[in-house]
Design a protein around this motif. Structure first.
Motif, mmCIF file in Angstrom:
data_model
loop_
_atom_site.group_PDB
_atom_site.id
_atom_site.type_symbol
_atom_site.label_atom_id
_atom_site.label_comp_id
_atom_site.label_asym_id
_atom_site.label_seq_id
_atom_site.Cartn_x
_atom_site.Cartn_y
_atom_site.Cartn_z
ATOM 1 N N VAL A 134 7.147 -0.220 2.529
ATOM 2 C CA VAL A 134 6.337 0.952 2.870
ATOM 3 C C VAL A 134 5.815 0.764 4.289
ATOM 4 N N GLU A 135 6.192 1.641 5.205
ATOM 5 C CA GLU A 135 5.712 1.565 6.585
ATOM 6 C C GLU A 135 4.352 2.260 6.672
ATOM 7 N N VAL A 136 3.303 1.464 6.672
ATOM 8 C CA VAL A 136 1.948 2.013 6.731
ATOM 9 C C VAL A 136 1.605 2.446 8.148
ATOM 10 N N GLY A 137 2.012 1.649 9.146
ATOM 11 C CA GLY A 137 1.804 2.028 10.539
ATOM 12 C C GLY A 137 0.815 1.140 11.259
ATOM 13 N N ALA A 138 0.532 1.506 12.500
ATOM 14 C CA ALA A 138 -0.433 0.783 13.323
ATOM 15 C C ALA A 138 -1.819 1.376 13.068
ATOM 16 N N LEU A 139 -2.656 0.635 12.385
ATOM 17 C CA LEU A 139 -3.973 1.140 11.996
ATOM 18 C C LEU A 139 -5.065 0.569 12.888
ATOM 19 N N PRO A 140 -5.936 1.409 13.421
ATOM 20 C CA PRO A 140 -7.109 0.897 14.134
ATOM 21 C C PRO A 140 -8.000 0.096 13.185
ATOM 22 N N ASN A 141 -8.808 -0.772 13.755
ATOM 23 C CA ASN A 141 -9.724 -1.553 12.939
ATOM 24 C C ASN A 141 -10.646 -0.634 12.144
ATOM 25 N N GLY A 142 -10.903 -0.999 10.907
ATOM 26 C CA GLY A 142 -11.769 -0.193 10.049
ATOM 27 C C GLY A 142 -11.428 -0.391 8.590
ATOM 28 N N ASP A 143 -12.105 0.373 7.741
ATOM 29 C CA ASP A 143 -11.901 0.313 6.298
ATOM 30 C C ASP A 143 -11.207 1.594 5.831
ATOM 31 N N TYR A 144 -10.192 1.440 4.981
ATOM 32 C CA TYR A 144 -9.379 2.561 4.537
ATOM 33 C C TYR A 144 -9.357 2.612 3.008
ATOM 34 N N PRO A 145 -9.773 3.731 2.418
ATOM 35 C CA PRO A 145 -9.629 3.872 0.964
ATOM 36 C C PRO A 145 -8.149 3.847 0.586
ATOM 37 N N VAL A 146 -7.851 3.213 -0.534
ATOM 38 C CA VAL A 146 -6.473 3.091 -1.013
ATOM 39 C C VAL A 146 -6.384 3.669 -2.419
ATOM 40 N N SER A 147 -5.357 4.486 -2.651
ATOM 41 C CA SER A 147 -5.062 5.012 -3.980
ATOM 42 C C SER A 147 -3.648 4.587 -4.357
ATOM 43 N N VAL A 148 -3.522 3.879 -5.480
ATOM 44 C CA VAL A 148 -2.221 3.376 -5.920
ATOM 45 C C VAL A 148 -1.925 3.937 -7.303
ATOM 46 N N ALA A 149 -0.786 4.633 -7.438
ATOM 47 C CA ALA A 149 -0.412 5.249 -8.713
ATOM 48 C C ALA A 149 0.932 4.704 -9.170
ATOM 49 N N LEU A 150 1.087 4.633 -10.467
ATOM 50 C CA LEU A 150 2.330 4.156 -11.066
ATOM 51 C C LEU A 150 2.903 5.234 -11.976
ATOM 52 N N ARG A 151 4.049 5.803 -11.564
ATOM 53 C CA ARG A 151 4.759 6.821 -12.341
ATOM 54 C C ARG A 151 3.849 7.976 -12.769
ATOM 55 N N ALA A 152 2.902 8.324 -11.928
ATOM 56 C CA ALA A 152 1.987 9.441 -12.191
ATOM 57 C C ALA A 152 1.239 9.272 -13.509
ATOM 58 N N THR A 153 1.193 8.041 -14.022
ATOM 59 C CA THR A 153 0.527 7.797 -15.299
ATOM 60 C C THR A 153 -0.880 7.255 -15.099
ATOM 61 N N VAL A 154 -0.992 6.260 -14.280
ATOM 62 C CA VAL A 154 -2.293 5.662 -14.005
ATOM 63 C C VAL A 154 -2.494 5.588 -12.504
ATOM 64 N N SER A 155 -3.720 5.616 -12.102
ATOM 65 C CA SER A 155 -4.047 5.520 -10.691
ATOM 66 C C SER A 155 -5.229 4.574 -10.535
ATOM 67 N N ARG A 156 -5.159 3.714 -9.548
ATOM 68 C CA ARG A 156 -6.231 2.772 -9.288
ATOM 69 C C ARG A 156 -6.669 2.901 -7.837
ATOM 70 N N GLU A 157 -7.952 2.728 -7.629
ATOM 71 C CA GLU A 157 -8.505 2.842 -6.289
ATOM 72 C C GLU A 157 -8.716 1.447 -5.702
ATOM 73 N N GLY A 158 -8.760 1.379 -4.381
ATOM 74 C CA GLY A 158 -8.981 0.118 -3.703
ATOM 75 C C GLY A 158 -9.403 0.360 -2.269
ATOM 76 N N GLU A 159 -9.325 -0.695 -1.474
ATOM 77 C CA GLU A 159 -9.718 -0.588 -0.065
ATOM 78 C C GLU A 159 -8.916 -1.572 0.765
ATOM 79 N N LEU A 160 -8.480 -1.101 1.923
ATOM 80 C CA LEU A 160 -7.822 -1.946 2.913
ATOM 81 C C LEU A 160 -8.756 -2.093 4.104
ATOM 82 N N SER A 161 -9.019 -3.330 4.495
ATOM 83 C CA SER A 161 -9.862 -3.599 5.664
ATOM 84 C C SER A 161 -8.983 -4.169 6.772
#
Length: 262
Positions: free
Chosen positions: A107-134
């Motif tokens: 997965v090419e996320v890209g060049a991200l500036p410094n900071g905190d990014y909310p993350v949403s991860v889903a599996l087969r549209a069945t479950v979704s989990r939240e997280g954070e990338l710093s």
């Protein structure tokens, strides 16, 4: 005359009780069950002459039936900087070649500036989990809620400073030749104190450097990680070519943060 209203009262009471139960069930929370972990997500930073970018390398925890199977996914960066990843299915090649291996995708996320990014991860549209990338100057860190089928292989990745070179030299049976190469390389570069930890391409441990990946050196090789100024780049390339010409059996591999391999 017989009294029949007690039965009517009983019927009414039963109806009210059923309705009450139905209303109660509407107010009960909907519980989404956890699913078994199926995928690893690994933080990775790729380099090129155009710069560097963050990648998420996906792979199944267990092998699948075919070699070269791929993971179908979708990825978007939504408003508010949210990074949304959805894993859809495993896609096997038409000419399935057993035995199987883990399916993979990048997965090419890209060049991200410094900071905190909310993350949403889903599996087969069945479950979704939240997280954070710093993202910081020195480190990527990711946290994802457990139970969603996708887990980080590692929670952090140290970032390699600009101008870094790393690699190894191996020469058998005389290790002194490889050591002499490193000595000359040191004269053209400078030491670089890095924090202990995992850098993707190598790992820094107390008093030890470990080169990782497909180009891992043979046992006994001389390994190095240095800071190279742009003015000395051509001199290092010439040094490598000279040793390869004079010692045809020597193995030298050098990488840098421009995505070059020498």
């Amino acid at each position: 005359m017989k009294k029949i209203y007690p039965m009517a009262v009983l019927v009414c009471f039963s109806i009210l009780l059923a309705a009450s139960c139905n209303l109660s069930s509407l107010n009960d929370p909907i519980v989404v069950p956890d699913v078994e972990d199926e995928f690893y997500l690994e933080l990775w930073e790729s380099f090129s002459a155009q710069g560097r970018q963050l990648e998420w390398k996906l792979r199944t925890i267990e092998p699948v039936d075919c070699e070269d199977a791929l993971i179908s996914f979708s990825f978007t960066q939504r408003a508010g900087q949210e990074l949304a990843l959805s894993i859809n299915e495993i896609v096997s090649p038409g000419d399935c070649v057993p035995p199987g291996a883990p399916a993979a995708a990048t997965v090419e996320v890209g060049a991200l500036p410094n900071g905190d990014y909310p993350v949403s991860v889903a599996l087969r549209a069945t479950v979704s989990r939240e997280g954070e990338l710093s993202v910081s100057q020195d480190l990527y860190q990711i946290e994802v809620a457990t139970g969603g089928g996708i887990i980080p292989l590692r929670n952090e990745l140290h970032r390699i400073p600009e101008g870094t070179i790393w690699g190894y030299a191996s020469y058998s049976p005389d290790r002194a030749v490889a050591q002499a190469f490193e000595d000359e390389l040191r004269a053209l570069s400078s030491s670089q104190g890095l924090a202990l930890g995992y850098y993707g391409y190598f790992r820094v441990e107390p008093g030890e450097l470990e080169i990782l990946g497909a180009g891992q050196p043979a046992e006994g090789a001389v390994v190095f990680q240095r800071q190279l100024e742009a003015a000395n780049r051509d001199a290092v390339v010439s040094l490598i070519e000279s040793y390869r010409a004079n010692y045809p059996d020597i193995t030298i591999a050098v990488w840098n943060t421009l995505g070059e391999t020498w």
